[in-house]
Motif scaffolding. Structure first.
Motif, short mmCIF file in Angstrom:
data_model
loop_
_atom_site.label_atom_id
_atom_site.label_comp_id
_atom_site.label_asym_id
_atom_site.label_seq_id
_atom_site.Cartn_x
_atom_site.Cartn_y
_atom_site.Cartn_z
N PRO A 65 17.64 21.77 -38.32
CA PRO A 65 17.02 21.35 -39.52
C PRO A 65 16.70 19.80 -39.35
CG PRO A 65 18.93 22.80 -39.99
CD PRO A 65 19.04 22.54 -38.27
N ALA A 66 17.32 19.19 -38.63
CA ALA A 66 17.26 17.69 -38.69
C ALA A 66 16.11 17.25 -37.59
CB ALA A 66 18.61 17.08 -37.80
N ILE A 67 15.25 18.09 -37.18
CA ILE A 67 14.00 17.95 -36.35
C ILE A 67 12.94 18.58 -37.05
CG2 ILE A 67 12.90 18.42 -34.06
CD1 ILE A 67 15.44 18.82 -32.92
N GLY A 68 11.98 17.49 -37.24
CA GLY A 68 10.65 17.78 -38.17
C GLY A 68 9.70 17.59 -37.35
N TRP A 69 8.55 18.41 -37.83
CA TRP A 69 7.06 18.09 -36.93
C TRP A 69 6.37 17.26 -37.66
CZ3 TRP A 69 2.37 21.38 -38.46
CH2 TRP A 69 1.39 21.27 -37.34
N ASP A 70 5.53 16.30 -36.44
CA ASP A 70 5.04 15.39 -36.90
C ASP A 70 3.57 15.45 -36.79
OD1 ASP A 70 4.41 15.53 -34.16
OD2 ASP A 70 5.07 13.67 -33.36
N GLY A 71 3.14 16.78 -36.73
CA GLY A 71 1.57 16.92 -36.78
C GLY A 71 0.75 16.97 -35.53
N SER A 72 1.77 17.02 -34.49
CA SER A 72 0.76 16.89 -33.19
C SER A 72 1.24 18.16 -32.40
CB SER A 72 1.32 15.86 -32.18
OG SER A 72 2.92 15.68 -31.88
N TYR A 73 0.35 18.38 -31.33
CA TYR A 73 0.69 19.50 -30.47
C TYR A 73 0.05 18.97 -29.01
CZ TYR A 73 -0.28 24.24 -28.45
OH TYR A 73 -0.31 25.00 -27.45
N LYS A 74 1.03 19.02 -28.00
CA LYS A 74 0.98 18.84 -26.72
C LYS A 74 0.32 17.47 -26.68
CE LYS A 74 -0.22 23.48 -25.03
NZ LYS A 74 -1.23 24.43 -24.34
N GLY A 75 0.93 16.54 -27.67
CA GLY A 75 0.84 15.03 -27.33
C GLY A 75 -0.36 14.65 -28.26
N GLU A 76 -1.13 15.36 -28.58
CA GLU A 76 -2.36 15.10 -29.51
C GLU A 76 -2.16 15.39 -31.04
OE1 GLU A 76 -4.90 13.73 -28.42
OE2 GLU A 76 -4.24 13.71 -26.30
N GLN A 77 -2.60 14.58 -31.84
CA GLN A 77 -2.40 14.66 -33.21
C GLN A 77 -3.75 15.70 -33.76
OE1 GLN A 77 -0.70 13.37 -35.65
NE2 GLN A 77 0.87 12.12 -33.78
N LEU A 78 -3.06 16.75 -34.49
CA LEU A 78 -4.07 17.78 -34.98
C LEU A 78 -5.07 17.24 -36.17
CD1 LEU A 78 -1.64 20.81 -34.48
CD2 LEU A 78 -3.37 19.93 -32.84
N GLU A 79 -6.03 17.81 -36.24
CA GLU A 79 -6.82 17.54 -37.52
C GLU A 79 -6.28 18.38 -38.86
OE1 GLU A 79 -9.35 15.22 -37.57
OE2 GLU A 79 -9.14 14.90 -35.40
N PRO A 80 -6.66 17.51 -39.69
CA PRO A 80 -6.30 17.98 -41.37
C PRO A 80 -6.69 19.72 -41.11
CG PRO A 80 -7.27 16.31 -41.50
CD PRO A 80 -7.50 16.27 -40.20
N ALA A 81 -5.71 20.52 -41.56
CA ALA A 81 -5.92 22.06 -41.59
C ALA A 81 -4.62 22.52 -42.31
CB ALA A 81 -6.20 22.36 -40.19
N VAL A 82 -5.04 23.99 -42.39
CA VAL A 82 -3.94 24.60 -43.04
C VAL A 82 -3.42 25.61 -41.87
CG1 VAL A 82 -3.38 26.68 -44.72
CG2 VAL A 82 -5.02 25.11 -45.46
N PHE A 83 -1.86 25.68 -42.11
CA PHE A 83 -1.19 26.16 -41.09
C PHE A 83 -0.12 27.10 -41.57
CE2 PHE A 83 -2.55 21.99 -39.25
CZ PHE A 83 -2.83 22.38 -37.79
N VAL A 84 0.19 28.12 -40.78
CA VAL A 84 1.15 29.25 -41.31
C VAL A 84 2.62 28.89 -40.63
CG1 VAL A 84 1.48 31.49 -41.21
CG2 VAL A 84 -0.88 30.90 -41.40
N TYR A 85 3.59 29.01 -41.47
CA TYR A 85 4.98 28.90 -40.87
C TYR A 85 5.86 30.16 -41.02
CZ TYR A 85 6.93 28.42 -45.51
OH TYR A 85 7.36 28.71 -46.90
N HIS A 86 6.94 30.26 -40.33
CA HIS A 86 7.53 31.39 -40.25
C HIS A 86 8.94 30.75 -40.21
CE1 HIS A 86 10.28 34.61 -39.10
NE2 HIS A 86 9.63 35.56 -39.63
N LEU A 87 9.86 31.27 -41.01
CA LEU A 87 11.29 30.90 -41.22
C LEU A 87 12.38 31.69 -41.37
CD1 LEU A 87 13.38 28.24 -41.66
CD2 LEU A 87 12.91 28.27 -43.74
#
Length: 456
Positions: A414-436
């Motif tokens: 839980p202490a590790i968060g997502w910074d909006g990047s994927y494979k070192g590249e910042q992703l464009e604004p979009a809607v994503f799906v999560y599973h928890l």
């Protein structure tokens, strides 16, 4: 001595010639009278080895190898223990003298002489002397008889002698004990001793003692029957009772010496005792270093106390602790619990501290597991990372997918968060799906999914 006699006459042979020998003839060859000449030879008197009598003590005298068939008689008879023995003991001999021993064996009577020489080594010393500790004792051995060599020693075997050749002695004595005196001549010795009684007014107190801060200490000096003694304790500032008594109560607030003076009409002694205060009992401040406010049920809390050398730790209650005698313990209470820590030392002093561990209920549901529906990773310091926010779980499985179903992020912490990047590249604004998937502290599980909007 020569003696002439008539040895038969007119051819007679009646003069006795027995036993025969080489110096005479058994036949009388004279026509008339024959003159015989006798020669008598006498040995000098037999003198036995002289014996020495020391201070009129008996000594054995007589020949070394006496005959068992002879009869013996000593003269004067009053100077021997038994005048008819060959080797009696001397008695009552006061001066140099020579005794005579008569030896009768068969028809022969012989005599021998026994010289006896008397030596007297005697001194006059006192039986005992008294004084105070470290006083100088003056001793004098008064010579009463023959001169001799002298020495002194503290040992009865006269090892480590001192003041050799001196009949007077000045000695400083710190404790009662004997001084031994030895005088010797060529054949005699004299041994004596003097008891030096040192009145050092012992108090009987030990060198040091330790107490807890705030405790009262009773100090007791020895008393002596049949002696009138004066006592004085100090310093006055810590005395709780009469300082002129042999026993006092004291209340020291720090490490310090306590003194007592003891005196009689002749002697004085000052003794002391070191009174130390237990360092543990002087401890100030909190003992428990890190206080945990609360935990969720089934969680474990680490409680750390100050580490102090040479003490004992006891935590109570101990049922929910991994080790109740360690300075740092792990607590796993199922309900809110007050823990008491007691630290004690070898003296018996102790100090205490306590901590309350509040046990919270676990709610493994949507109201206590939260995932934001959007975040803005633009490095403005606000919502730059996406975190799963919950205090109920000890493990998670969190995954984020693009609209095309590609996994762009996952974590189990839980202490590790997502910074909006994927494979070192910042992703464009979009809607994503999560599973928890969350496993909560009480072992129950919570699972959810939803949408996340990445905003630039």
């Amino acid at each position: 001595i020569y003696q002439s006699v008539c040895a038969s006459c007119g051819g007679c042979q009646h003069f006795p010639t027995y036993p025969t020998g080489p110096v005479w003839s058994e036949v009388n060859h004279s026509d008339n009278c024959n003159n015989a000449l006798f020669k008598f030879e006498f040995e000098s008197a037999v003198v036995l080895e002289p014996r020495n009598v020391c201070n009129h003590l008996p000594v054995q005298i007589g020949p070394a190898n006496p005959s068992s068939t002879a009869t013996y008689t000593w003269k004067p008879a009053g100077l021997v223990s038994n005048s008819s023995l060959p080797n009696p003991f001397t008695t009552n001999i006061q001066n140099d003298t020579t005794l005579v021993l008569f030896i009768l064996e068969g028809p022969c009577l012989d005599s021998v002489y026994q010289p006896v020489y008397v030596e007297n080594v005697q001194y006059l010393l006192p039986d005992s002397l008294s004084g105070c500790e470290f006083d100088t004792f003056d001793l004098a051995a008064i010579q009463m008889a023959d001169s001799s060599s002298v020495l002194w020693s503290h040992q009865p075997d006269f090892s480590a002698p001192f003041n050799v050749g001196q009949e007077e002695l000045a000695i400083e004595q710190s404790a009662s004990g004997y001084v031994y005196f030895l005088a010797e001549s060529s054949h005699c010795s004299y041994i004596d001793s003097v008891w030096l009684k040192v009145d050092n007014l012992e108090t009987g107190m030990v060198d040091s003692t330790f107490i807890c801060l705030g405790d009262t200490l009773l100090l007791q000096a020895l008393t002596y029957p049949n002696q009138s003694l004066n006592y004085l304790w100090h310093p006055d500032s810590i005395m709780l009772s009469d300082v002129s008594n042999p026993a006092v109560s004291v209340l020291p607030a720090q490490n310090q010496w306590v003194y007592v003076d003891v005196a009689n009409e002749e002697c004085f002694n000052r003794d002391s005792i070191w009174v130390g205060i237990s360092p543990l009992s002087m401890h100030t401040g909190e003992l428990i270093l890190e206080e945990v406010d609360s935990i969720y049920r089934t969680q474990t809390a680490t409680i750390e106390a100050e580490q102090i050398w040479g003490v004992n730790y006891v935590w109570t209650p101990s049922g929910s602790l991994n080790d109740s005698t360690a300075s740092t313990v792990l607590a796993n209470p199922q309900n809110t619990t007050d823990y008491l820590l007691e630290i004690s030392d070898a003296i018996g002093c102790f100090i205490e501290d306590s901590i309350k561990i509040i046990v919270l209920d676990v709610y493994c549901d949507e109201s206590h597991v939260y995932v934001p529906n959007g975040f803005s990773p633009n490095n403005d310091g606000k919502n730059d990372k996406l975190f799963v926010r919950t205090k109920m779980g000890n493990s998670i499985a969190f995954s984020v997918y693009s609209r095309l179903g590609e996994k762009v992020f996952e974590t189990s912490d839980p202490a590790i968060g997502w910074d909006g990047s994927y494979k070192g590249e910042q992703l464009e604004p979009a809607v994503f799906v999560y599973h928890l998937f969350v496993t909560c502290w009480d072992g129950s599980n919570y699972e959810t999914h939803g949408n996340i909007t990445l905003i630039r």
